[in-house]
Structures are given as C-alpha cells and as structure tokens.
Design a protein around this motif. Structure first.
Motif, PDB file in Angstrom:
ATOM      1  N   ASP A  57     -19.882  40.613 -10.308  1.00 30.88           N
ATOM      2  CA  ASP A  57     -20.901  40.891  -9.322  1.00 30.88           C
ATOM      3  C   ASP A  57     -20.428  40.295  -8.014  1.00 30.88           C
ATOM      4  OD1 ASP A  57     -23.587  39.404  -8.087  1.00 30.88           O
ATOM      5  OD2 ASP A  57     -23.887  41.480  -8.667  1.00 30.88           O
ATOM      6  N   GLN A  58     -20.870  40.829  -6.894  1.00 30.44           N
ATOM      7  CA  GLN A  58     -20.350  40.300  -5.645  1.00 30.44           C
ATOM      8  C   GLN A  58     -20.741  38.854  -5.425  1.00 30.44           C
ATOM      9  OE1 GLN A  58     -21.972  42.634  -2.515  1.00 30.44           O
ATOM     10  NE2 GLN A  58     -24.086  42.227  -3.025  1.00 30.44           N
ATOM     11  N   THR A  60     -20.815  36.680  -7.927  1.00 35.09           N
ATOM     12  CA  THR A  60     -20.228  35.889  -9.000  1.00 35.09           C
ATOM     13  C   THR A  60     -18.809  35.554  -8.640  1.00 35.09           C
ATOM     14  OG1 THR A  60     -21.588  37.087 -10.566  1.00 35.09           O
ATOM     15  CG2 THR A  60     -19.749  35.845 -11.463  1.00 35.09           C
ATOM     16  N   GLY A  61     -18.483  34.288  -8.587  1.00 36.57           N
ATOM     17  CA  GLY A  61     -17.149  33.879  -8.155  1.00 36.57           C
ATOM     18  C   GLY A  61     -16.337  33.325  -9.295  1.00 36.57           C
ATOM     19  N   SER A  62     -15.073  33.105  -9.022  1.00 38.25           N
ATOM     20  CA  SER A  62     -14.195  32.471  -9.997  1.00 38.25           C
ATOM     21  C   SER A  62     -13.707  31.169  -9.408  1.00 38.25           C
ATOM     22  CB  SER A  62     -13.020  33.378 -10.322  1.00 38.25           C
ATOM     23  OG  SER A  62     -12.304  33.656  -9.137  1.00 38.25           O
ATOM     24  N   GLY A  64     -11.043  28.508  -8.157  1.00 42.25           N
ATOM     25  CA  GLY A  64      -9.699  28.584  -7.601  1.00 42.25           C
ATOM     26  C   GLY A  64      -9.436  29.982  -7.078  1.00 42.25           C
ATOM     27  N   ALA A  65      -8.208  30.350  -6.985  1.00 44.49           N
ATOM     28  CA  ALA A  65      -7.858  31.693  -6.519  1.00 44.49           C
ATOM     29  C   ALA A  65      -8.288  32.695  -7.574  1.00 44.49           C
ATOM     30  CB  ALA A  65      -6.361  31.783  -6.297  1.00 44.49           C
ATOM     31  N   ALA A  66      -8.783  33.837  -7.172  1.00 48.21           N
ATOM     32  CA  ALA A  66      -9.314  34.822  -8.107  1.00 48.21           C
ATOM     33  C   ALA A  66      -8.207  35.399  -8.956  1.00 48.21           C
ATOM     34  CB  ALA A  66      -9.998  35.928  -7.324  1.00 48.21           C
ATOM     35  N   CYS A 162     -21.094  27.396  -4.139  1.00 46.43           N
ATOM     36  CA  CYS A 162     -19.850  28.003  -3.658  1.00 46.43           C
ATOM     37  C   CYS A 162     -19.254  28.879  -4.749  1.00 46.43           C
ATOM     38  CB  CYS A 162     -18.923  26.856  -3.300  1.00 46.43           C
ATOM     39  SG  CYS A 162     -17.438  27.313  -2.453  1.00 46.43           S
ATOM     40  N   CYS A 163     -19.338  28.402  -5.966  1.00 44.97           N
ATOM     41  CA  CYS A 163     -18.817  29.131  -7.116  1.00 44.97           C
ATOM     42  C   CYS A 163     -19.958  29.394  -8.089  1.00 44.97           C
ATOM     43  CB  CYS A 163     -17.743  28.320  -7.835  1.00 44.97           C
ATOM     44  SG  CYS A 163     -16.293  28.039  -6.807  1.00 44.97           S
TER      45      CYS A 163
ATOM     46  N   MET B  60      -0.792  31.336  -1.933  1.00 42.95           N
ATOM     47  CA  MET B  60      -1.775  31.676  -2.953  1.00 42.95           C
ATOM     48  C   MET B  60      -2.516  32.956  -2.561  1.00 42.95           C
ATOM     49  SD  MET B  60      -4.683  29.297  -4.636  1.00 42.95           S
ATOM     50  CE  MET B  60      -3.534  28.260  -5.474  1.00 42.95           C
ATOM     51  N   THR B  64      -2.592  36.316  -4.743  1.00 38.56           N
ATOM     52  CA  THR B  64      -3.855  36.949  -5.135  1.00 38.56           C
ATOM     53  C   THR B  64      -3.857  38.424  -4.757  1.00 38.56           C
ATOM     54  OG1 THR B  64      -4.987  34.849  -4.778  1.00 38.56           O
ATOM     55  CG2 THR B  64      -6.362  36.801  -4.921  1.00 38.56           C
ATOM     56  N   LEU B  66      -1.277  40.307  -4.389  1.00 35.91           N
ATOM     57  CA  LEU B  66      -0.293  41.016  -5.210  1.00 35.91           C
ATOM     58  C   LEU B  66      -0.642  40.986  -6.686  1.00 35.91           C
ATOM     59  CD1 LEU B  66       2.939  39.748  -3.430  1.00 35.91           C
ATOM     60  CD2 LEU B  66       1.906  41.995  -3.249  1.00 35.91           C
ATOM     61  N   PHE B 116      -7.089  37.092   2.515  1.00 39.71           N
ATOM     62  CA  PHE B 116      -8.230  37.013   1.603  1.00 39.71           C
ATOM     63  C   PHE B 116      -9.345  37.955   2.055  1.00 39.71           C
ATOM     64  CE2 PHE B 116      -7.972  34.441  -1.978  1.00 39.71           C
ATOM     65  CZ  PHE B 116      -7.304  33.249  -1.730  1.00 39.71           C
ATOM     66  N   PRO B 121     -10.392  39.691  -3.606  1.00 34.57           N
ATOM     67  CA  PRO B 121     -10.210  39.877  -5.047  1.00 34.57           C
ATOM     68  C   PRO B 121     -11.366  40.665  -5.628  1.00 34.57           C
ATOM     69  CG  PRO B 121     -10.748  37.597  -4.538  1.00 34.57           C
ATOM     70  CD  PRO B 121     -10.546  38.287  -3.242  1.00 34.57           C
ATOM     71  N   LYS B 122     -11.051  41.577  -6.528  1.00 32.11           N
ATOM     72  CA  LYS B 122     -12.059  42.485  -7.075  1.00 32.11           C
ATOM     73  C   LYS B 122     -13.091  41.702  -7.879  1.00 32.11           C
ATOM     74  CE  LYS B 122     -12.481  46.763  -9.639  1.00 32.11           C
ATOM     75  NZ  LYS B 122     -11.832  47.731 -10.504  1.00 32.11           N
ATOM     76  N   GLY B 124     -14.754  39.364  -6.967  1.00 32.79           N
ATOM     77  CA  GLY B 124     -14.701  37.942  -6.673  1.00 32.79           C
ATOM     78  C   GLY B 124     -15.544  37.566  -5.473  1.00 32.79           C
ATOM     79  N   ASN B 125     -15.551  36.295  -5.206  1.00 36.33           N
ATOM     80  CA  ASN B 125     -16.331  35.735  -4.117  1.00 36.33           C
ATOM     81  C   ASN B 125     -15.331  35.090  -3.165  1.00 36.33           C
ATOM     82  OD1 ASN B 125     -17.964  34.261  -2.490  1.00 36.33           O
ATOM     83  ND2 ASN B 125     -18.796  32.955  -4.096  1.00 36.33           N
ATOM     84  N   SER B 127     -15.578  33.701  -0.198  1.00 40.50           N
ATOM     85  CA  SER B 127     -15.952  32.391   0.343  1.00 40.50           C
ATOM     86  C   SER B 127     -15.797  31.307  -0.704  1.00 40.50           C
ATOM     87  CB  SER B 127     -17.401  32.415   0.826  1.00 40.50           C
ATOM     88  OG  SER B 127     -17.549  33.341   1.866  1.00 40.50           O
ATOM     89  N   GLY B 128     -16.222  31.631  -1.918  1.00 39.31           N
ATOM     90  CA  GLY B 128     -16.104  30.653  -2.995  1.00 39.31           C
ATOM     91  C   GLY B 128     -14.658  30.323  -3.305  1.00 39.31           C
ATOM     92  N   ASP B 129     -13.818  31.366  -3.370  1.00 37.76           N
ATOM     93  CA  ASP B 129     -12.406  31.143  -3.672  1.00 37.76           C
ATOM     94  C   ASP B 129     -11.739  30.326  -2.573  1.00 37.76           C
ATOM     95  OD1 ASP B 129     -11.869  34.414  -5.178  1.00 37.76           O
ATOM     96  OD2 ASP B 129     -12.587  32.517  -5.999  1.00 37.76           O
ATOM     97  N   CYS B 131     -13.198  28.352  -0.379  1.00 40.42           N
ATOM     98  CA  CYS B 131     -13.789  27.012  -0.361  1.00 40.42           C
ATOM     99  C   CYS B 131     -13.174  26.146  -1.459  1.00 40.42           C
ATOM    100  CB  CYS B 131     -15.304  27.136  -0.544  1.00 40.42           C
ATOM    101  SG  CYS B 131     -16.171  25.582  -0.610  1.00 40.42           S
ATOM    102  N   THR B 133     -10.275  26.585  -3.028  1.00 42.67           N
ATOM    103  CA  THR B 133      -8.849  26.358  -2.793  1.00 42.67           C
ATOM    104  C   THR B 133      -8.646  25.326  -1.700  1.00 42.67           C
ATOM    105  OG1 THR B 133      -8.450  28.660  -3.364  1.00 42.67           O
ATOM    106  CG2 THR B 133      -6.655  27.492  -2.332  1.00 42.67           C
TER     107      THR B 133
END
Lengths: 223, 285
Positions: A57-58, A60-62, A64-66, A162-163, B60, B64, B66, B116, B121-122, B124-125, B127-129, B131, B133
C-alpha cells in the motif's frame, strides 16, 4: 596522476559498473526455494525472495532501502493455510482455538519494537505459524473498485510513523454487520499466526475470534 | 518505571531475536568504527565518514532503482572506490581533502534523493525509506540472518587486520612520509585503510544511518584523547568507549522506544562530556 593509475581507476569504475548488470531478468522463470534458505546462485541473477508486508500500500513502508516484492515473481506452492493444510480455501478454515498463552505480545512493546518484531515475522513467517500473537494498530481495509472491502488489515507504525508494516486478519465465522470499525481506528486483536496461499500468492494472516476497538476513528464511508 | 520493571522489560525484549541481532551487530560495528576513527581523527579526516556515508546513500538509491536483491553488492564497491579516491589521492590531486569530501558528500546525497523520487520503490514509502536510511531508525532492528553473519564476518576481519597491522597503522597515522622513506609501501596500506573504512561505513549505515555515522568514528577517539595521550591507550579506550556507548544507546532506545541511531549518538555525547570532565580533572592534578 600517472597513466597507470588512470587506467587502474578506469578499470575499478568499470568493475563497479558491470555489477549493475546484476539485476532481475524480466523473463526469468522464478526459482522455487526452501523457506528461509540462502539465495541460490545461478548464471542469470534473480530477485531473492524477501517477504514484505502482507499487502502493499502506498502508506506501507519497508525498513531500510526498499526491496522488491518477491510475491510477484515467486509462485508459492504451499497449502491454502499452513495452520490447517486440509482446508480448501484460506478464508474459511473452520473454528480455531486460541489459548491463554500469548507467544508474541506486540501490544506490550513500544511502537518501534512492535514494528520491528512484526517485520521479522513477515520476513520469516514459517517459524511463527500456529503461535498466538497479540497486535495493536490501526485498522485499514482494502476495497475493490466497487467499494467492497476485500481485505481487513492492521497497520503497525514505528514511533515516528516513518515506517509501517501491515498484517491481514480474518475473523472466524461470519462476522455480523458493524463488526468492523471505520478505517484508521485503533484496534487490538489476539489470534493465531498463519501462512496462506491464494492462487500462488504467499501472504500472512492473523486468525482471530474477536476484534477489539480501542478508539474509533470518524467514519469515512467505506464499507 | 521502577528498577525491577526496567530489568523485566529488558529481559522481555532480549528474548526477541531481532534485538539480539541488533546488539551483536551494533557492538561489532561500533568496535570497528571506533578503531578506525582514531586513525581518521589523527589524520584530520574526521569528516570523511560523513562524506562516504552520503556516497553510500547515493549508491543505495542506485541499487534500489536497479532492483538489486542485495544493495551491498553495489554500495560496497562504490563506497570503496570513492574512499580510495579520497584517501589515496595524495597531494597531487587538484581538489584537496575537505573540498573533495564536501563535493562528493552533497552530490551523492542530492543525486540519491532525486533517484528515490524519480524511481520510487514499488509499493514502498519513499519518505520512510529515506528517513530510515539517513537516520537508521529501524534498520538495525530489521536485519536478516544473512546480514548479521555478513556484519559479524566483516567486523572480525576489520578488528583482526587492525591488530595484525597495528605498527604499520601507527606509522602511517603519524608520519606517512617517514614510513615511506623506511621502505613501507604506504600507497598499498593507504588503499587498504580506505577499503576497510568504506566497509565499516557501509555496515554502520544499518546501525545509525548515513547522517550520524561520523559520531561512531569521531566521538570514541576524541573522548579517549581527553584522558589518554599514548596511541595504544587511546585506541583501547576508544574501542571500549565505542562499544559501551553502542550498548547503552541500543538498550536505552529499546526501553524508551526512541530511534536507535540517534540514541547511540546521544550516548556518545554524554560519554564525551564525561570524559572531558575527567580529562579536565586529571589536568588539574
């Protein structure tokens, strides 16, 4: 800088750039892997399964790097429900008995810890099947184009929001109308963790008998 | 919360695997960073950690975009490359030390953030990623077993190399020209130090994020120098300080629910103030 060093630097750069070729092959066949195993090495690099939140979902975050959603590229061949393998469909596996002992009480943890633990459970779900989990979070339904709710989920955020990570939950039996609160209401539930398969798609579900609404959000008109 | 409650809460959290992983990796990364930080501080390259961390952030972002399965496959080589360019360039490069670090640092950060946003990222968030990182709020708590083993392996390699080549590191730190004159292959050792620093920074991003990495490198060394004067004493004190601050920071963040990276830095600051006071008192005697 001498010519030798220039050549050495160019070679180093080229080496780093060649690593960019190591990416997902769109037409590569998915490689079935044992859950929790290390990625297998192959001539054509493929995406390593890396389970994420149950529903993408937009919001929903992961952490670290996605990383890419592995469920798109890996067909899961497990039973509809790991908790009850003989069930024909993941949605209705019959009555379940939830014991008094709670294996993972995420409601006792701080927001960041609860997020991290739920993330870990979704990363390696096999080890948690059948265990009793207590979760507190925000209720988030996913609806189809006709506005009918297809998936009921709970979102757990870290302290700064944030996540976020989400987990689908299923109420056993036929819940009466009005059971589900408005979206983003704070809810709490205790249930059995399950790993499910729906048409080759692997996801996690919390099977509960009761949904407790701690704080009702204002209605948004979604069924 | 009373003392008994704190211990009970801590015991509760320590039963969780992700907390155990965080403590193991946190201690190893802090130890590696504090050892290397002594070398960097004495060579007046304190800001290089920040610069390379931003380069790692940019790498990073590229990884991401790639769709790399493991971002370290790209982050590590690129960070190593830039580390060698910065540390091994010597006096013949046109853009020196701090200016080169500043250029690479802000350039990589800006390009990484643009990437970014252009290629989110599909599912993904962004801002969260970003933040996470940059500030490492939850990344140390969401390590996979493979990442833990990688961190353990690299951490041990860094510590063993430092111990084995201690004398050469000492010579390189204080008088590289004299070391070269005595026949030591300073170019090779400088490149090796650059590679190790880049490795530690790539690992440390998981612990404290890109923006706070300098704290792991700088605070232990500076705190040790407040009290001790010999290189050996400073190195040992910095290592103990770094590990202690990391442990205190991680435990405090677990109990208080605060971001892990920032809490570790807060512990570093508190330790630095304490050591400054000890140093002042020692000086008065």
């Amino acid at each position: 800088m001498s010519m030798k060093r220039k050549i050495a630097l160019i070679l180093l750069l080229a080496t780093a750039l060649t690593l960019t070729a190591c990416g997902p092959q769109k037409d590569a066949a998915p490689v079935a892997q044992e859950p929790g195993s290390l990625p297998t090495q192959s001539a054509e690099p493929e995406i390593t399964p890396f389970p994420q939140a149950t529903f993408a979902d937009q919001n929903t975050g992961s952490a670290g790097a996605a990383t890419p959603d592995p469920f798109e590229q890996l067909r899961y061949d497990g039973p509809p429900s790991a908790l009850r393998p003989e069930a024909r469909d993941y949605q209705d596996i019959g009555p379940i008995e939830i014991g008094e002992f709670i294996h993972w009480d995420l409601s006792r943890m701080s927001a960041t810890m609860a997020y991290a633990q739920l993330y870990a459970m979704l990363m390696q779900p096999e080890g948690y099947v059948g265990q009793t989990v207590k979760v507190q979070g925000e209720y988030y339904p996913l609806t189809d184009d006709e506005g009918i709710t297809r998936v009921h989920g709970v979102i757990v955020s870290d302290m700064a929001a944030c996540c976020q990570v989400g987990l689908e939950f299923l109420l056993t039996g036929n819940p009466p109308p009005g059971t589900y609160p408005p979206p983003m209401s704070t809810v709490e539930m205790t249930g059995l963790f399950d790993l499910c398969n729906d048409g080759g798609e692997k996801f996690c579900v919390l099977r509960i008998n009761e949904l407790k609404v701690l704080e009702k959000a204002s209605p948004s008109g979604i069924n | 919360m009373n003392t008994g409650g704190i211990w009970e809460t801590l015991g509760f959290y320590l039963s969780y695997p992700f907390v155990q992983y965080a403590l193991i990796v946190g201690v190893l990364v802090a130890l590696s960073a504090s050892l290397l930080g002594v070398v960097l501080v004495l060579r007046r390259l304190s800001y290089i950690g920040d610069g390379l961390a931003h380069v790692a952030f940019g790498a990073m972002a590229i990884a991401t975009v790639l769709n790399f399965s493991n971002n370290m496959l790209l982050v590590l080589p690129i960070t190593i490359l830039f580390s060698i360019l910065l540390l091994h360039g010597g006096r013949r490069v046109k853009i020196q030390g701090d200016a080169a670090i500043a250029m690479m640092s802000v350039g990589a950060l800006a390009i990484g953030y643009i990437l970014f946003n252009l290629f989110p990222p599909k599912g993904g968030n962004v801002s969260g990623d970003v933040c996470t990182t940059l500030f490492g709020s939850t990344s140390i708590l969401t390590l996979s077993q493979e990442e833990v083993w990688l961190s353990i392996g690299l951490g041990f390699v860094v510590v063993v190399l430092f111990v084995l080549f201690y004398n050469r590191v000492f010579a390189l730190t204080f008088d590289g020209e004299f070391a070269a004159a005595t026949g030591m292959r300073t170019g090779l050792y400088n490149a090796a130090v650059a590679v190790v620093i880049a490795t530690v920074i790539s690992l440390a991003m998981n612990l404290v994020g890109s923006l706070l990495i300098s704290a792991l490198l700088v605070f232990p060394a500076l705190s040790a120098m407040r009290v001790y004067k010999s290189f050996r004493s400073v190195v040992i004190c910095a290592a103990v300080f770094g590990v202690t601050a990391a442990l205190v920071g991680i435990v405090a963040s677990i109990l208080a629910g605060t971001p892990v990276g920032a809490t570790i830095v807060a512990a570093d600051i508190a330790g630095f103030l304490l050591f400054s006071l000890l140093g002042a008192l020692k000086g008065k005697k």
